[in-house]
Write a protein that holds these residues in place. Structure first.
Motif, PDB file in Angstrom:
ATOM      1  N   ILE A  20       0.838  -1.200   0.000  1.00  6.95           N
ATOM      2  CA  ILE A  20       0.000   0.000   0.000  1.00  6.95           C
ATOM      3  C   ILE A  20       0.877   1.256   0.000  1.00  6.95           C
ATOM      4  O   ILE A  20       0.536   2.257  -0.631  1.00  6.95           O
ATOM      5  CB  ILE A  20      -0.943   0.003   1.221  1.00  6.95           C
ATOM      6  N   THR A  21       2.023   1.194   0.686  1.00  4.75           N
ATOM      7  CA  THR A  21       2.945   2.324   0.678  1.00  4.75           C
ATOM      8  C   THR A  21       3.353   2.660  -0.753  1.00  4.75           C
ATOM      9  O   THR A  21       3.365   3.826  -1.159  1.00  4.75           O
ATOM     10  CB  THR A  21       4.220   2.009   1.489  1.00  4.75           C
ATOM     11  N   PHE A  22       3.670   1.630  -1.526  1.00  6.17           N
ATOM     12  CA  PHE A  22       4.129   1.859  -2.896  1.00  6.17           C
ATOM     13  C   PHE A  22       3.019   2.404  -3.794  1.00  6.17           C
ATOM     14  O   PHE A  22       3.297   3.152  -4.727  1.00  6.17           O
ATOM     15  CB  PHE A  22       4.729   0.567  -3.478  1.00  6.17           C
ATOM     16  N   VAL A  23       1.768   2.044  -3.524  1.00  7.57           N
ATOM     17  CA  VAL A  23       0.659   2.634  -4.287  1.00  7.57           C
ATOM     18  C   VAL A  23       0.662   4.147  -4.097  1.00  7.57           C
ATOM     19  O   VAL A  23       0.555   4.926  -5.066  1.00  7.57           O
ATOM     20  CB  VAL A  23      -0.699   2.040  -3.858  1.00  7.57           C
ATOM     21  N   SER A  24       0.800   4.601  -2.846  1.00  6.16           N
ATOM     22  CA  SER A  24       0.808   6.040  -2.550  1.00  6.16           C
ATOM     23  C   SER A  24       2.017   6.733  -3.173  1.00  6.16           C
ATOM     24  O   SER A  24       1.904   7.840  -3.723  1.00  6.16           O
ATOM     25  CB  SER A  24       0.819   6.271  -1.030  1.00  6.16           C
ATOM     26  N   ILE A  25       3.184   6.087  -3.106  1.00 10.25           N
ATOM     27  CA  ILE A  25       4.404   6.685  -3.650  1.00 10.25           C
ATOM     28  C   ILE A  25       4.322   6.804  -5.173  1.00 10.25           C
ATOM     29  O   ILE A  25       4.666   7.836  -5.758  1.00 10.25           O
ATOM     30  CB  ILE A  25       5.640   5.853  -3.246  1.00 10.25           C
ATOM     31  N   LEU A  26       3.859   5.749  -5.833  1.00  8.95           N
ATOM     32  CA  LEU A  26       3.737   5.789  -7.294  1.00  8.95           C
ATOM     33  C   LEU A  26       2.697   6.817  -7.721  1.00  8.95           C
ATOM     34  O   LEU A  26       2.858   7.497  -8.746  1.00  8.95           O
ATOM     35  CB  LEU A  26       3.378   4.399  -7.827  1.00  8.95           C
ATOM     36  N   PHE A  27       1.630   6.933  -6.935  1.00  4.08           N
ATOM     37  CA  PHE A  27       0.609   7.951  -7.217  1.00  4.08           C
ATOM     38  C   PHE A  27       1.231   9.342  -7.120  1.00  4.08           C
ATOM     39  O   PHE A  27       1.003  10.209  -7.976  1.00  4.08           O
ATOM     40  CB  PHE A  27      -0.548   7.813  -6.223  1.00  4.08           C
ATOM     41  N   ALA A  28       2.023   9.580  -6.073  1.00  3.00           N
ATOM     42  CA  ALA A  28       2.669  10.879  -5.882  1.00  3.00           C
ATOM     43  C   ALA A  28       3.633  11.176  -7.024  1.00  3.00           C
ATOM     44  O   ALA A  28       3.663  12.301  -7.548  1.00  3.00           O
ATOM     45  CB  ALA A  28       3.412  10.903  -4.544  1.00  3.00           C
ATOM     46  N   CYS A  29       4.416  10.190  -7.433  1.00  3.89           N
ATOM     47  CA  CYS A  29       5.348  10.381  -8.550  1.00  3.89           C
ATOM     48  C   CYS A  29       4.593  10.689  -9.839  1.00  3.89           C
ATOM     49  O   CYS A  29       4.993  11.567 -10.619  1.00  3.89           O
ATOM     50  CB  CYS A  29       6.210   9.134  -8.735  1.00  3.89           C
ATOM     51  N   GLY A  30       3.497   9.965 -10.056  1.00  5.89           N
ATOM     52  CA  GLY A  30       2.721  10.153 -11.284  1.00  5.89           C
ATOM     53  C   GLY A  30       2.149  11.547 -11.411  1.00  5.89           C
ATOM     54  O   GLY A  30       2.096  12.121 -12.503  1.00  5.89           O
ATOM     55  N   HIS A  31       1.719  12.117 -10.285  1.00  2.00           N
ATOM     56  CA  HIS A  31       1.109  13.446 -10.315  1.00  2.00           C
ATOM     57  C   HIS A  31       2.140  14.558 -10.110  1.00  2.00           C
ATOM     58  O   HIS A  31       1.774  15.731 -10.030  1.00  2.00           O
ATOM     59  CB  HIS A  31       0.003  13.536  -9.259  1.00  2.00           C
ATOM     60  N   SER A  32       3.416  14.170 -10.022  1.00  2.00           N
ATOM     61  CA  SER A  32       4.483  15.166  -9.918  1.00  2.00           C
ATOM     62  C   SER A  32       5.404  15.112 -11.137  1.00  2.00           C
ATOM     63  O   SER A  32       6.389  15.850 -11.194  1.00  2.00           O
ATOM     64  CB  SER A  32       5.314  14.931  -8.648  1.00  2.00           C
ATOM     65  N   GLY A  33       5.100  14.194 -12.066  1.00  2.00           N
ATOM     66  CA  GLY A  33       5.922  14.081 -13.276  1.00  2.00           C
ATOM     67  C   GLY A  33       7.279  13.455 -13.044  1.00  2.00           C
ATOM     68  O   GLY A  33       8.193  13.624 -13.851  1.00  2.00           O
ATOM     69  N   LEU A  34       7.441  12.729 -11.938  1.00  2.00           N
ATOM     70  CA  LEU A  34       8.733  12.123 -11.602  1.00  2.00           C
ATOM     71  C   LEU A  34       8.818  10.719 -12.206  1.00  2.00           C
ATOM     72  O   LEU A  34       8.686   9.704 -11.516  1.00  2.00           O
ATOM     73  CB  LEU A  34       8.904  12.076 -10.080  1.00  2.00           C
ATOM     74  N   VAL A  35       9.036  10.672 -13.505  1.00  2.00           N
ATOM     75  CA  VAL A  35       9.001   9.392 -14.221  1.00  2.00           C
ATOM     76  C   VAL A  35      10.139   8.477 -13.784  1.00  2.00           C
ATOM     77  O   VAL A  35       9.927   7.314 -13.444  1.00  2.00           O
ATOM     78  CB  VAL A  35       9.066   9.624 -15.749  1.00  2.00           C
ATOM     79  N   TYR A  36      11.370   9.006 -13.799  1.00  2.00           N
ATOM     80  CA  TYR A  36      12.518   8.166 -13.461  1.00  2.00           C
ATOM     81  C   TYR A  36      12.455   7.693 -12.014  1.00  2.00           C
ATOM     82  O   TYR A  36      12.754   6.534 -11.714  1.00  2.00           O
ATOM     83  CB  TYR A  36      13.821   8.946 -13.711  1.00  2.00           C
ATOM     84  N   GLN A  37      12.055   8.599 -11.116  1.00  2.00           N
ATOM     85  CA  GLN A  37      11.967   8.231  -9.708  1.00  2.00           C
ATOM     86  C   GLN A  37      10.872   7.185  -9.492  1.00  2.00           C
ATOM     87  O   GLN A  37      11.047   6.224  -8.743  1.00  2.00           O
ATOM     88  CB  GLN A  37      11.684   9.479  -8.857  1.00  2.00           C
ATOM     89  N   GLY A  38       9.737   7.374 -10.171  1.00  2.00           N
ATOM     90  CA  GLY A  38       8.646   6.405 -10.071  1.00  2.00           C
ATOM     91  C   GLY A  38       9.063   5.042 -10.586  1.00  2.00           C
ATOM     92  O   GLY A  38       8.739   4.008  -9.981  1.00  2.00           O
ATOM     93  N   ARG A  39       9.812   5.047 -11.703  1.00  2.00           N
ATOM     94  CA  ARG A  39      10.282   3.773 -12.263  1.00  2.00           C
ATOM     95  C   ARG A  39      11.229   3.079 -11.291  1.00  2.00           C
ATOM     96  O   ARG A  39      11.173   1.856 -11.116  1.00  2.00           O
ATOM     97  CB  ARG A  39      10.987   4.045 -13.599  1.00  2.00           C
TER      98      ARG A  39
END
Length: 446
Positions: free
Chosen positions: A330-349
């Protein structure tokens, strides 16, 4: 006596046993086995067992029952079963110890099998056995099996308060709220467990207004007072209703009654304030918590992510890492969501890869959905397409709809046409792909 002293006392008795082969009185063996059970020391218990066998004590149901109970509590199911099978006439205690052990480990098939054997053996199950079997069915979501046990309980005249509570819980866990309410209303007496089971049944199945109404009726009844479990269900109901005023008043009551120090209550409050948009209150609750677990951290990270504070969500995730708290799915769902809405593609990957390689967490549909959305938002449409094709959930139309929406956003009509075909195949009755495709073409023309 403190645990350390108890452990030392047990070791002293075990050392004495090793030096002597003389048989002890059954009550003495029972006392030693009880100490092993309290310490959950299977090794010490096996030494006592060996002494019982070597001293020629023979098969004694009183001792054998204590052995079964000791092995069961220590999680040694095979040893417990082996002792049980040596009993010529197991009584209800023997059956209960073994059934409880298998239920605790989540072995529903074995629990049901033992329950049937118990009946065939001629031993009548008591209320505790019925309750244990019903709870095992609840944990496994086994509604049909649970209903069959319920019928047995009714025929045996065992619809007691304890059994009734377990039945309410069963129907609630399996989404049958009306049946849970019907059983609750038939209960001759209701205790706190009864009320909590019905409140949870409503809250967990989306009947949040009904959950609040049951809580109100419990207050009016006046025979019981809410505990931590009650407040967790009530706060969760406020979360799902997005009812911040009622959530705040419930929080005030929690503080007055002293349940704000409970871990699960604190977690539910952080989650409630986050869902209701009050991030500062969520952080204040979190910071006042004396104990925190991964759910505490995850709830706060989600609160920031869902309310547009994506940088703060990533900062709190970093703090969580520095505290040495391993993230969960569940932590990773929130983190990936945050990256997605911040444009942090490399960090999200990197987070997506780390989830699998560093934390051995298999991506769920939600993780793939967040990652596909992240790539699509950033205009990495080919990469998003590849990930959908690699995803075990690629047959779901919503993933392709996400990509189609991104095609509209980035004006890629060629890919949009290909993606729309996939959505038509996955969900031919949906009007969404037609509308998105039309808008994509309109954007292209403009």
């Amino acid at each position: 006596m403190n645990p350390a002293a108890t452990e030392l006392s047990l070791q002293t008795h075990i050392n004495q046993l090793k030096k002597s082969s003389e048989s002890l009185q059954p009550a003495r063996y029972a006392s030693l086995l009880q100490k092993c059970t309290e310490q959950k020391s299977a090794a010490a218990g096996k030494l006592v067992h060996q002494h019982i066998l070597s001293s020629g004590c023979g098969v004694n149901r009183y001792i054998q029952n204590h052995l079964i109970f000791m092995y069961a509590k220590c999680g040694c199911l095979e040893d417990a079963l082996e002792v049980f099978e040596l009993l010529p006439n197991p009584n209800v205690f023997s059956w209960t110890a073994l059934i409880t052990a298998y239920a605790k480990e989540g072995h529903l098939r074995e629990v049901l099998g033992l329950f049937r054997k118990m009946q065939l053996d001629g031993t009548k199950p008591d209320a505790f056995v019925f309750s244990t079997v019903l709870t095992a069915c609840s944990s496994a979501g086994a509604l049909n099996e649970g209903k069959a046990i319920h019928d047995c309980a009714v025929l045996a005249g065992m619809e007691t308060q304890v059994v009734g509570n377990a039945i309410v819980n069963l129907y609630g866990k399996c989404g049958r709220v009306h049946e849970a309410k019907a059983v609750f209303e038939r209960l001759p007496e209701r205790n706190l467990v009864s009320w909590n089971a019905l409140i949870a049944a409503n809250a967990q199945n989306g009947h949040c207004k009904d959950a609040m109404q049951v809580f109100h009726l419990m207050d009016l009844d006046g025979s019981v007072r809410p505990n931590d479990a009650t407040f967790v269900s009530v706060v969760d109901a406020c979360s799902n209703l997005l009812d911040l005023p009622r959530g705040k008043s419930t929080h005030e009551r929690i503080i007055r009654t002293g349940f704000d120090s409970y871990l699960f209550v604190g977690n539910s409050l952080v989650n409630m304030y986050g869902k209701c948009g009050s991030v500062d209150r969520a952080r204040l609750v979190f910071e006042k918590m004396r104990l925190r677990d991964v759910l505490s951290w995850t709830s706060l990270i989600a609160a920031y992510a869902l309310n547009g504070h994506r940088s703060a969500a990533l900062e709190w995730n970093q703090r969580m890492d520095l505290e040495g708290i391993p993230p969960n799915d569940i932590t990773f769902v929130s983190i990936l969501f945050a990256c997605g809405h911040s444009g942090l593609v490399y960090q999200g990957r990197d987070f997506f890869v780390s989830m699998v390689e560093d934390h051995s967490i298999l991506p769920t549909m939600e993780h793939y959905g967040c990652m596909i959305d992240l790539l699509a938002r950033a205009g990495w449409l080919e990469e998003a397409t590849q990930l959908i094709n690699l995803s075990p959930f690629g047959h779901k139309s919503f993933e392709w709809l996400t990509l189609l929406g991104a095609c509209k956003m980035h004006g890629n009509q060629g890919l949009a046409s290909q993606v729309a075909k996939q959505v038509f195949v996955k969900d031919p009755k949906s009007a969404s792909p037609y509308m998105l495709l039309l808008r994509t073409k309109t954007c292209r023309m403009e």
